[in-house]
Design an enzyme around this catalytic site. Structure first.
Site, PDB file in Angstrom:
ATOM      1  N   HIS A 173      34.788  21.821  63.206  1.00  0.00           N
ATOM      2  CA  HIS A 173      35.356  20.924  62.197  1.00  0.00           C
ATOM      3  C   HIS A 173      36.862  20.846  62.355  1.00  0.00           C
ATOM      4  O   HIS A 173      37.489  21.773  62.866  1.00  0.00           O
ATOM      5  CB  HIS A 173      34.972  21.355  60.780  1.00  0.00           C
ATOM      6  CG  HIS A 173      35.403  22.748  60.411  1.00  0.00           C
ATOM      7  ND1 HIS A 173      34.760  23.876  60.880  1.00  0.00           N
ATOM      8  CD2 HIS A 173      36.404  23.197  59.630  1.00  0.00           C
ATOM      9  CE1 HIS A 173      35.343  24.955  60.379  1.00  0.00           C
ATOM     10  NE2 HIS A 173      36.348  24.584  59.631  1.00  0.00           N
ATOM     11  N   HIS A 175      40.431  20.143  60.235  1.00  0.00           N
ATOM     12  CA  HIS A 175      41.061  20.080  58.909  1.00  0.00           C
ATOM     13  C   HIS A 175      42.083  18.952  58.881  1.00  0.00           C
ATOM     14  O   HIS A 175      42.872  18.816  59.815  1.00  0.00           O
ATOM     15  CB  HIS A 175      41.826  21.377  58.611  1.00  0.00           C
ATOM     16  CG  HIS A 175      40.962  22.594  58.506  1.00  0.00           C
ATOM     17  ND1 HIS A 175      40.598  23.149  57.303  1.00  0.00           N
ATOM     18  CD2 HIS A 175      40.407  23.376  59.465  1.00  0.00           C
ATOM     19  CE1 HIS A 175      39.845  24.219  57.526  1.00  0.00           C
ATOM     20  NE2 HIS A 175      39.710  24.387  58.831  1.00  0.00           N
TER      21      HIS A 175
END
Ligand SMILES: [Zn+2]
Length: 223
Positions: A173, A175
């Protein structure tokens, strides 16, 4: 008559994993089953080698056993896969076939969001290049959205790789961390669990941003 002689597959992947673990860890045996988002790990003490039926028969039996037999066995679930499937709640901002964007539950700053592929890949190194590209392209679009719709004056895009770099969820992922001129994190307490009313407000603003033709074009990688 053991499972080895009855096996349709002969010596299969599960057995190979057991043998490798035997080689590397000596006193322990393990079976790892990797499904997208579900990692099942069985570790059995070496004393099992002493019992009948033979350990390898037992290993193959466990390898082929239905999931119900894994009760009591260590199971590490992936919360982001559950978010992708919809079985775990999240504050979702945007999603398409490949990518999902949702609020960080413990935001560093006001409007902190995560961009992740729906498919499970452990980190940026293990993710196929086109999904790495898409994640960063979408992060860029929502970083822009944070300045135009959330009130940020700048933003950071970062991905942590490995626990020593601060990776906590081992599902790749990115941010997007908005920054504010009146203090770094905006009107929230950094790393406190997000409140429902702030989350609802931020989701509304990002969803509005995701209708904006400029942001839409950036999400698609067209501008
Ligand atoms: Zn996952």
């Amino acid at each position: 008559m053991g499972f080895i002689s009855n096996s349709d597959h002969g010596i299969d992947a599960g057995l190979m994993v057991v043998m490798l673990i035997k080689f590397f860890y000596g006193s322990f045996y393990g079976i790892f089953l990797d499904d997208p988002g579900l990692r099942v790990c069985i570790v059995i003490g070496s004393f099992l080698i002493q019992i009948k039926p033979s350990f390898l028969d037992l290993a193959l039996m466990l390898y082929k056993a239905p999931p119900a037999l894994y009760l009591g066995v260590h199971m590490a679930r992936c919360v982001f896969c559950e978010i992708a499937r919809g079985s775990e709640s999240s504050w979702k901002v945007y999603e398409d076939q490949e990518i999902m964007v949702f609020l960080d539950r413990y935001p560093i700053s006001y409007g902190h969001i995560l961009v992740a592929p729906k498919q499970h890949y452990e980190d940026v190194v293990r993710t196929p290049p086109h999904l790495v590209s898409r994640a960063f392209v979408v992060a860029r679009a929502f970083g822009n959205a944070s300045m135009r719709y959330i009130g940020a004056t700048g933003f950071r895009i970062v991905t942590n790789t490995g626990s020593s770099a601060g990776q906590i969820i081992f599902h790749f992922h990115v941010h997007v961390i908005p920054r504010y001129s009146h203090g770094d994190s905006g009107p929230i307490e950094p790393r406190a669990e997000i409140s429902d009313d702030i989350a609802e407000r931020v989701v509304d603003l990002y969803r509005k941003a995701a209708q904006d033709p400029e942001v839409v074009g950036m999400i698609r990688g067209e501008r």
